[in-house]
Design an enzyme around this catalytic site. Sequence first.
Site, PDB file in Angstrom:
ATOM      1  N   TRP A  62      47.515  32.142 122.157  1.00 43.84           N
ATOM      2  CA  TRP A  62      48.705  32.175 121.301  1.00 43.84           C
ATOM      3  C   TRP A  62      49.900  31.558 122.001  1.00 43.84           C
ATOM      4  O   TRP A  62      50.692  30.831 121.396  1.00 43.84           O
ATOM      5  CB  TRP A  62      49.005  33.605 120.845  1.00 43.84           C
ATOM      6  N   ASP A  92      56.799  36.918 121.689  1.00 47.08           N
ATOM      7  CA  ASP A  92      55.800  37.200 120.654  1.00 47.08           C
ATOM      8  C   ASP A  92      55.199  38.562 121.002  1.00 47.08           C
ATOM      9  O   ASP A  92      54.520  38.712 122.015  1.00 47.08           O
ATOM     10  CB  ASP A  92      54.735  36.090 120.692  1.00 47.08           C
ATOM     11  N   LYS A 152      48.518  43.578 113.379  1.00 45.77           N
ATOM     12  CA  LYS A 152      47.826  44.153 114.536  1.00 45.77           C
ATOM     13  C   LYS A 152      48.166  45.627 114.709  1.00 45.77           C
ATOM     14  O   LYS A 152      47.313  46.441 114.962  1.00 45.77           O
ATOM     15  CB  LYS A 152      48.193  43.397 115.825  1.00 45.77           C
TER      16      LYS A 152
HETATM   17  C1  LIG Z   1      47.335  37.432 116.043  1.00 45.16           C
HETATM   18  C2  LIG Z   1      48.363  36.852 116.898  1.00 45.16           C
HETATM   19  C3  LIG Z   1      49.118  35.724 116.502  1.00 45.16           C
HETATM   20  C4  LIG Z   1      48.863  34.999 115.203  1.00 45.16           C
HETATM   21  O1  LIG Z   1      49.372  35.713 114.161  1.00 45.16           O
HETATM   22  P1  LIG Z   1      49.347  35.162 112.655  1.00 45.16           P
HETATM   23  O2  LIG Z   1      50.179  36.189 111.953  1.00 45.16           O
HETATM   24  O3  LIG Z   1      47.912  35.151 112.224  1.00 45.16           O
HETATM   25  O4  LIG Z   1      49.940  33.810 112.637  1.00 45.16           O
HETATM   26  C5  LIG Z   1      50.106  35.275 117.341  1.00 45.16           C
HETATM   27  N1  LIG Z   1      50.372  35.884 118.515  1.00 45.16           N
HETATM   28  C6  LIG Z   1      49.671  36.953 118.939  1.00 45.16           C
HETATM   29  C7  LIG Z   1      50.004  37.587 120.241  1.00 45.16           C
HETATM   30  C8  LIG Z   1      48.648  37.479 118.141  1.00 45.16           C
HETATM   31  O5  LIG Z   1      47.954  38.536 118.553  1.00 45.16           O
END
Ligand SMILES: *Cc1c(COP(=O)(O)O)cnc(C)c1O
Length: 356
Positions: free
Chosen positions: A99, A166, A190
């Site tokens: 990511w 993030d 998540k």
């Molecule tokens: C799942 C995830 C993403 C991607 O998320 P989307 O909402 O599917 O775009 C980005 N960063 C991290 C750390 C993730 O776990």
Amino acid sequence: MKKHNFNAGPSILPREVIEQTAQGVLDFNGIGLSILEISHRSADFKPVIEEAESLFKELLDIPEGYSVVFLGGGASLQFCMVPYNFLEKKAAYLNTGTWAKKALKEAKLFGETVEVASSADKNYNYIPKNFTVPEDADYFHITTNNTIFGTELHHDFDTKVPVIADMSSDIFSRTLDVSKYAMIYGGAQKNLAPAGLTFVIVKNDALGKVSRQIPTMLDYKTHVEKGSMFNTPPVLPIYSAMLNLRWLKAQGGVKEMERRALAKADALYSEIDRNKLFVPTIADKADRSYMNICFVMAPEYQELEKEFFEFAVSKGMVGIKGHRSVGGFRASCYNALSLESVQALISCMQEFEKKH
Ligand SMILES: *Cc1c(COP(=O)(O)O)cnc(C)c1O
């Protein structure tokens, strides 16, 4: 048989949150209509988004001067919105996984980028240390929990450069000092709500500093000024998020989630370290994620991988297959996952060890 839901995302939510969401779909607050068929600007929905926002602020102890906004597009859209809104000359990125790398790739479209450090050399099985962030960077981007590889930054950074994080997969699982960040974002699926919702916590005075024109929908200011109501926000996931944050508060808040996350992670990593059949993929204990716990078969027991997987499935374990870029197993232990589920997985590992 009880299912133990270790899915990495979308993932487990508290049963009562799912039931309350379902009830709102059938009849929202007893108004005789579904939440699916009322206006996002209605007097019935307004309190939902307001409570979701205020629970964010309360539970994460967000200081004055920050806004919470709810968007669509997933964390992946933030990979481009962040440089669009913050990158004037140069941005610094810490490359700790899939990511993080994707976020960096988007930033390159907007200006100069510096990869301050990377753990790609060892398939991202550690968090790089001893790097320096260039002081003239517009921001420093980090991924606090690497969902795929199972590493996590367990501390906030002290840098002069504004930090943007993030936190898709560890938000609300640990206490943090929001004042150390210019922005925090993530996809909700998540640890917070059903898929379709993206949260952004942004420091108001960090916005409006780039000279480029920003399309209206991609400009954070639009959403801050309109209170997430510039266009139709993801109504149902916002409702679920609000219910989940109510649940989280009733459980004792983020401190309690952190205590539980530690207890669950401690128990599972101890078993992985002890059990002769398994080895952890993250050797350095300080770098191990509390949310996504990755392990593989020990080299001499490699041929048992499929058999263990099938055994675990027969005992009710769900979603423990490792990501294809790591292999082996990954047990995601988000807030809603109980210690009992972790103990069930541990029993499974111990029973399997006795058979071999
Ligand atoms: C799942 C995830 C993403 C991607 O998320 P989307 O909402 O599917 O775009 C980005 N960063 C991290 C750390 C993730 O776990």
